[in-house]
Scaffold this active site. Structure first.
Site, PDB file in Angstrom:
ATOM      1  N   LYS A 125      -6.598  10.141  -4.766  1.00  0.00           N
ATOM      2  CA  LYS A 125      -7.094   8.934  -5.438  1.00  0.00           C
ATOM      3  C   LYS A 125      -7.430   9.297  -6.877  1.00  0.00           C
ATOM      4  O   LYS A 125      -8.326  10.069  -7.119  1.00  0.00           O
ATOM      5  CB  LYS A 125      -8.373   8.449  -4.748  1.00  0.00           C
ATOM      6  CG  LYS A 125      -8.127   7.437  -3.657  1.00  0.00           C
ATOM      7  CD  LYS A 125      -8.098   6.049  -4.251  1.00  0.00           C
ATOM      8  CE  LYS A 125      -7.618   4.979  -3.333  1.00  0.00           C
ATOM      9  NZ  LYS A 125      -8.705   4.150  -2.844  1.00  0.00           N
ATOM     10  N   THR A 164       0.870  -1.162   0.000  1.00  0.00           N
ATOM     11  CA  THR A 164       0.000   0.000   0.000  1.00  0.00           C
ATOM     12  C   THR A 164       0.909   1.214   0.000  1.00  0.00           C
ATOM     13  O   THR A 164       1.936   1.201   0.662  1.00  0.00           O
ATOM     14  CB  THR A 164      -0.937  -0.033   1.218  1.00  0.00           C
ATOM     15  OG1 THR A 164      -1.659   1.175   1.271  1.00  0.00           O
ATOM     16  CG2 THR A 164      -0.203  -0.241   2.522  1.00  0.00           C
ATOM     17  N   GLU A 216      -5.216  -3.127   3.829  1.00  0.00           N
ATOM     18  CA  GLU A 216      -4.944  -3.694   5.160  1.00  0.00           C
ATOM     19  C   GLU A 216      -6.093  -4.560   5.676  1.00  0.00           C
ATOM     20  O   GLU A 216      -6.009  -5.141   6.741  1.00  0.00           O
ATOM     21  CB  GLU A 216      -4.693  -2.558   6.172  1.00  0.00           C
ATOM     22  CG  GLU A 216      -3.359  -1.840   6.004  1.00  0.00           C
ATOM     23  CD  GLU A 216      -3.427  -0.646   5.065  1.00  0.00           C
ATOM     24  OE1 GLU A 216      -4.356  -0.597   4.227  1.00  0.00           O
ATOM     25  OE2 GLU A 216      -2.542   0.226   5.164  1.00  0.00           O
ATOM     26  N   TRP A 227      -3.696   5.221  -5.829  1.00  0.00           N
ATOM     27  CA  TRP A 227      -3.161   6.273  -4.961  1.00  0.00           C
ATOM     28  C   TRP A 227      -2.125   7.132  -5.678  1.00  0.00           C
ATOM     29  O   TRP A 227      -1.328   6.621  -6.446  1.00  0.00           O
ATOM     30  CB  TRP A 227      -2.432   5.654  -3.772  1.00  0.00           C
ATOM     31  CG  TRP A 227      -3.287   5.037  -2.722  1.00  0.00           C
ATOM     32  CD1 TRP A 227      -3.301   3.719  -2.382  1.00  0.00           C
ATOM     33  CD2 TRP A 227      -4.210   5.687  -1.856  1.00  0.00           C
ATOM     34  NE1 TRP A 227      -4.180   3.523  -1.362  1.00  0.00           N
ATOM     35  CE2 TRP A 227      -4.753   4.698  -1.012  1.00  0.00           C
ATOM     36  CE3 TRP A 227      -4.633   7.007  -1.713  1.00  0.00           C
ATOM     37  CZ2 TRP A 227      -5.698   4.999  -0.052  1.00  0.00           C
ATOM     38  CZ3 TRP A 227      -5.578   7.301  -0.747  1.00  0.00           C
ATOM     39  CH2 TRP A 227      -6.099   6.321   0.060  1.00  0.00           C
TER      40      TRP A 227
END
Ligand code: AMP
Length: 542
Positions: A439, A186, A331, A444
């Site tokens: 975003k 991430t 996550e 991202w």
């Protein structure tokens, strides 16, 4: 006293065994990178996943060694999902949309041993291979006769030749269900990307939960087209839930435009799909322009960023497709909440129902959530009070790979970084992001990365990157810049400065020169204030 039931570990290999035994003729259809349509069955996936496992054994990979992929949604990628994890290796799905430097950093951090890639990503592999010392084997996902002879990549193997010589028999090993099965990085809002490391247990529990009627409602009667990439949190777990239920899978490959996806949905009788809002925007535009309707599609999951109301309405009113708004995170494997109405809400007038559908939805059994104030006190579920959203559960991250970032938990809860309300019926709604990442098209963009590049220009004194709303991409970055008084730089020069330093789509759409960037008491940039100051700003492309 312990229960007296059998003790079987929850392993990913059991999913593919099940699909083979009970849904051997269930179809898997893929649009290949080569352009043609490939068809086979769950029975074939199971055989070839075993060939992958044998091929990995042949490389002498140890238990938990990382097998990386740079690949679109397709049948070969699916085989590697089951072959790598099933044989005890860790599947690492790399995101091909990252800048090659980011790919290098992540592959080195993960210590990938093997990289399997679609031919469309050959240029990325050519750009990174000399800087990835842990990767010993490169496998191109193609037939032997399509393997380039002048790629410059040492010992490049063709996937078909590599697995083709392997037996399709393999006894899946049995091991602790808490062993790592796959990983996903991430983008870090501060510092480097961090990895969520999923386990067999977390993946199987998530697969069960995702298939539930009030979650994704996946069954053997479905034909699912996951538009969400298999490198984005394991395509939200769909490959696993499809094996668990025997659903048909339809893979779009690299053809992600509205027309190609629509044609595949219609040709393959797709009932169900999942993706970020941007992709659906393209498809709805294509359908509207060409006056098209869906034949079989009845519902779609939309998540990754907030789904605009107009999209929910268009799907529902114009095309008879139910939108299931979902929220989750890398996550969280990723599913946290899904918006399906309760019985009593079906009696509400359409507008009131729409207000509920816009929310990110109810927690799935397995995910506990709460909102708290700055002091950590739990806040009421009244649909108005907002606070930091925390979650816990068996498929929620407990720590990042290699302990990066220290202990992320607060008294056993994972802070999501999102700010939300929860109403009395348990429907959660994201009101803001406490992070400042941008975003764009479901991906991202780290504002810090952009600022760091801008700040490297000699004429820039300070830079703050913020996202501006964009109808197609959700948000696009712009960078507010304070110039050095003694130096000159133009907007175009600065934008050019980004070329080659980050992926093209991460380059800001605009530079806005300002006298000062608002700073807080501790000297930190106050982006909320900056956004207020720029509230009348319009992106140049709009
Ligand atoms: P990622 O880990 O890249 O999947 O991003 C997770 C983040 O995306 C969440 O923490 C939210 O900020 C955002 N997100 C995901 N789904 C939604 C949604 N339905 N609405 C608003 N934000 C979302």
């Amino acid at each position: 006293m312990l229960g007296l039931m059998q003790d079987h570990p929850l392993l990913i290999s059991s999913l593919i065994d099940f699909a083979q035994r009970h849904h051997a003729d269930g179809e898997i259809v893929s649009r290949r990178v080569e352009g043609d349509i490939h068809r086979y069955t769950w029975g074939d996936v199971a055989k070839r996943a075993r060939q992958v496992a044998n091929a990995l054994d042949g490389l002498n990979l140890a238990f938990s060694d990382r097998v990386a992929t740079l690949a679109w949604n397709g049948y070969r990628h699916l085989e590697i999902y089951f072959g790598a994890s099933g044989s005890g290796r860790v599947l690492h799905t790399l995101n091909p949309r990252l800048h090659p430097d980011q790919v290098v950093w992540i592959a080195n951090h993960a210590e990938d041993q093997v990289l399997c890639f679609d031919m469309s990503f050959l240029p990325i592999v050519q750009a990174v291979h000399s800087r990835c010392p842990t990767i010993k084997t490169y496998v191109a996902l193609c037939d032997a006769d399509k393997l380039p002879t002048d790629s410059g990549i040492p010992h490049l193997l063709s996937y078909e030749a590599w697995i083709g010589k392997q037996p399709s028999t393999y006894v899946w090993p049995t091991f602790d269900e808490n062993s790592a099965s796959s990983m996903c990085y991430t983008s870090g809002t501060t510092g480097n990307p961090k990895a969520a490391l999923y386990s067999h247990r977390s993946t199987l529990l998530h697969a069960y939960a995702a298939a539930l009627p009030d979650v994704m409602c996946i069954s053997a009667r479905d034909a699912i087209l996951p538009v969400v990439p298999m490198f984005h949190v394991n395509a939200w777990g769909i490959p696993y839930s499809a094996a668990l239920t025997g659903a048909k899978l339809v893979f779009p490959g690299g053809a992600m435009d509205g027309k190609s996806i629509y044609e595949l949905i219609e040709a393959e009788g797709v009932t169900y799909s999942a993706g970020v809002p941007t992709v659906w925007q393209m498809m709805l535009t294509h359908m509207k322009t060409n006056n098209l309707k869906f034949g079989t599609m009845t519902r779609t999951v939309i998540g990754g960023s907030a789904c605009p109301p107009a999209m929910i309405r268009a799907f529902n009113d114009d095309y008879g497709v139910e939108v299931l708004h979902a929220w989750g995170m890398t996550e969280m494997s990723p599913l946290g909440t899904l918006c399906t109405l309760k019985n009593k809400q079906l009696k509400l007038p359409p507008d009131a129902q729409m207000q509920i559908r816009l929310k990110q939805g109810r927690a799935i059994f397995g995910v506990d959530m709460k909102i708290v104030d700055e002091a950590g006190n739990e806040l009421p579920w009244d649909g108005k009070t907002y606070g930091d959203l925390l979650v816990k559960g068996p498929w929620v991250l407990g720590a990042y790979f290699k302990g990066e970032g220290g202990d992320p938990l607060v008294n056993g809860w994972f802070p999501t970084g999102d700010v939300a309300t929860i109403d009395a019926d348990g429907f959660m709604q994201i009101t803001d992001r406490s992070k400042d990442v941008i975003k764009s098209g479901g991906e991202w963009i780290s504002s810090i990365d952009i600022e760091n590049i801008a700040m490297a220009h000699p004429a820039v004194m300070m830079a703050a990157c913020i996202g501006m709303p964009h109808p197609k991409w959700d948000e696009r970055p712009i960078v507010a810049v304070v110039k050095r008084p003694d130096m000159a730089v133009s907007r175009d020069e600065l934008l050019q400065f980004f070329e080659g330093k980050t992926a093209k789509w991460q380059i800001p759409d605009d530079v806005v020169f300002v006298d000062a960037i608002p700073l807080g008491a501790t000297g930190k940039m106050q982006k909320m204030k900056l956004r207020e100051e720029l509230k009348n700003y319009q992106l140049p492309s709009l």
